[in-house]
Write a protein that holds these residues in place. Sequence first.
Motif, PDB file in Angstrom:
ATOM      1  N   ASN A   1       0.851  -1.198   0.000  1.00  0.00           N
ATOM      2  CA  ASN A   1       0.000   0.000   0.000  1.00  0.00           C
ATOM      3  C   ASN A   1       0.881   1.240   0.000  1.00  0.00           C
ATOM      4  O   ASN A   1       0.650   2.190  -0.717  1.00  0.00           O
ATOM      5  N   GLY A   2       1.909   1.215   0.864  1.00  0.00           N
ATOM      6  CA  GLY A   2       2.992   2.191   0.764  1.00  0.00           C
ATOM      7  C   GLY A   2       4.044   1.564  -0.131  1.00  0.00           C
ATOM      8  O   GLY A   2       4.123   0.340  -0.234  1.00  0.00           O
TER       9      GLY A   2
ATOM     10  N   ARG B   1       2.844 -16.101  -8.006  1.00  0.00           N
ATOM     11  CA  ARG B   1       2.402 -15.143  -6.979  1.00  0.00           C
ATOM     12  C   ARG B   1       2.825 -15.603  -5.587  1.00  0.00           C
ATOM     13  O   ARG B   1       2.662 -16.774  -5.252  1.00  0.00           O
TER      14      ARG B   1
ATOM     15  N   MET C   1      -4.364  -2.310  -5.851  1.00  0.00           N
ATOM     16  CA  MET C   1      -3.864  -2.660  -7.184  1.00  0.00           C
ATOM     17  C   MET C   1      -4.701  -3.746  -7.866  1.00  0.00           C
ATOM     18  O   MET C   1      -4.832  -3.743  -9.083  1.00  0.00           O
TER      19      MET C   1
HETATM   20  P1  ADP Z   1       0.858  -2.975   3.338  1.00  0.00           P
HETATM   21  O1  ADP Z   1       1.737  -1.874   2.832  1.00  0.00           O
HETATM   22  O2  ADP Z   1      -0.413  -2.500   3.936  1.00  0.00           O
HETATM   23  O3  ADP Z   1       1.596  -4.032   4.152  1.00  0.00           O
HETATM   24  P2  ADP Z   1       0.731  -5.049   1.299  1.00  0.00           P
HETATM   25  O4  ADP Z   1       2.207  -5.297   1.232  1.00  0.00           O
HETATM   26  O5  ADP Z   1      -0.139  -6.126   1.869  1.00  0.00           O
HETATM   27  O6  ADP Z   1       0.389  -3.681   2.002  1.00  0.00           O
HETATM   28  O7  ADP Z   1       0.256  -4.739  -0.198  1.00  0.00           O
HETATM   29  C1  ADP Z   1      -1.061  -4.388  -0.492  1.00  0.00           C
HETATM   30  C2  ADP Z   1      -1.169  -4.193  -1.997  1.00  0.00           C
HETATM   31  O8  ADP Z   1      -0.876  -5.444  -2.637  1.00  0.00           O
HETATM   32  C3  ADP Z   1      -2.564  -3.790  -2.463  1.00  0.00           C
HETATM   33  O9  ADP Z   1      -2.463  -2.766  -3.435  1.00  0.00           O
HETATM   34  C4  ADP Z   1      -3.087  -5.054  -3.104  1.00  0.00           C
HETATM   35  O10 ADP Z   1      -3.980  -4.783  -4.146  1.00  0.00           O
HETATM   36  C5  ADP Z   1      -1.810  -5.633  -3.677  1.00  0.00           C
HETATM   37  N1  ADP Z   1      -2.017  -7.038  -4.036  1.00  0.00           N
HETATM   38  C6  ADP Z   1      -2.241  -8.084  -3.231  1.00  0.00           C
HETATM   39  N2  ADP Z   1      -2.460  -9.208  -3.971  1.00  0.00           N
HETATM   40  C7  ADP Z   1      -2.384  -8.835  -5.269  1.00  0.00           C
HETATM   41  C8  ADP Z   1      -2.533  -9.515  -6.527  1.00  0.00           C
HETATM   42  N3  ADP Z   1      -2.816 -10.791  -6.559  1.00  0.00           N
HETATM   43  N4  ADP Z   1      -2.367  -8.791  -7.656  1.00  0.00           N
HETATM   44  C9  ADP Z   1      -2.092  -7.466  -7.621  1.00  0.00           C
HETATM   45  N5  ADP Z   1      -1.952  -6.782  -6.484  1.00  0.00           N
HETATM   46  C10 ADP Z   1      -2.085  -7.439  -5.325  1.00  0.00           C
END
Ligand code: ADP
Length: 403
Positions: A211-212, A362, A284
């Motif tokens: 997210n960040g 993934r 995303m």
């Molecule tokens: P945080 O910074 O809150 O720890 P994360 O590392 O969990 O965040 O990342 C969240 C982001 O990852 C979101 O934008 C989410 O849409 C994206 N994301 C998670 N799974 C997928 C996926 N399968 N395809 C594309 N983006 C993904």
Amino acid sequence: MKVFVLNCGSSSVKYQLFNMEDESVMAKGLVERIGSDDAILTHTPTGRSSVKQVSSILDHTTAIGQVLEMLVHPEHGVIRDISEIRAVGHRVLHGGPTFTQSVLINSEVKDAIRDCIPLGPLHNPANLMGILAAESNIPGVPQVAVFDTAFHQTMPKHAFLYPLPYVLYERHKVRRYGFHGTSHRYIARRAAEALNRPSKGLRLISCHLGNGASVAAIKDGKCIDTSMGLTPLEGLMMGTRSGDIDPAVVFYVMKHENLTIDEMDSLLNKHSGLLGVSGISGDMREIEAAVKSGDERAKVAFDIYEYRIRKYIGAYAVALDGVDAIVFTAGIGENSPFLRQRVCEGLGFLGVTIDPEKNNSRGKEVNITGEDSKVKVLVIPTNEELVIARDTLEIVSAANSGN
Ligand code: ADP
């Protein structure tokens, strides 16, 4: 040794209990909506199903108390007695210029974390509350602070100083600090292991895209530059943060939209980025779905997002005087083959190619380097909690042995 890792936000506590004999996670969970009558504790003992408990939890002390009860619960617990927890590791957002590495918490450290509140006004107070709450629940157990900024403290002055009047640096510590340091440090070590190379001589670009989002340029295992700055707002475009913009946009928009400082802060941190441009979402997954269904604003949001990652990779390849490996991590970096493919397609001038089949994966560690690529490209799931647990074990063991 069992190490309890805590990441405390203003209304949440995330936790993991590690058995450091084999670095396994025994249980993990989350308390949300602290401060309300319907706070939710979700607890997952490894290999068993999650339990959810809704109750009134008005502060962090109660939240951590309930987590500890869960850890020794006859049905859902994973340890027999709280005394099995020998150390607590805390994620702390901002260590300012004071903390270049993780430290054993004492009253001076707590004062120093408090002194960094102006630099991390949203997170540091919550991190400190977590430390005090853990102390009151398990008194006498050593606690360690692991700072998001510490890894970046090796940046040279020309990378961390802004071209502003020098007095602002002297008087208010205005400079680049960088964040996600625990993640970038994990990536630096793991990438060297995966490539079977010593850190010495290795030039890495680590792209933490959650997210960040931030990029770090890492040479000899040390950070030499990173995209986030005084706050996490600078650098890449993010879910809801703008990243780099002309600073004059701020006064211009405040003047023409008649906004207060707080409103402008909120606009840049919570209403910009993927969400602001697309008008759809900061997530995303939703942006990718909208791009594939032909939505024009989602398409331009995605284009800006990947273009800016490429610009940073180009800049950091110069800062590092070449690049040996590019690493993708965090939610988007780990899970989006589409984004990785688009970024790497635009890096032809660096001699980067990827293997489309290997890229079609993934959430797993995978080397996606193309056969003819001059630069290695890796996907490495990050593990900030493990770094916190390792630092905690190391610091507490050293303290116990009198070093
Ligand atoms: P945080 O910074 O809150 O720890 P994360 O590392 O969990 O965040 O990342 C969240 C982001 O990852 C979101 O934008 C989410 O849409 C994206 N994301 C998670 N799974 C997928 C996926 N399968 N395809 C594309 N983006 C993904």
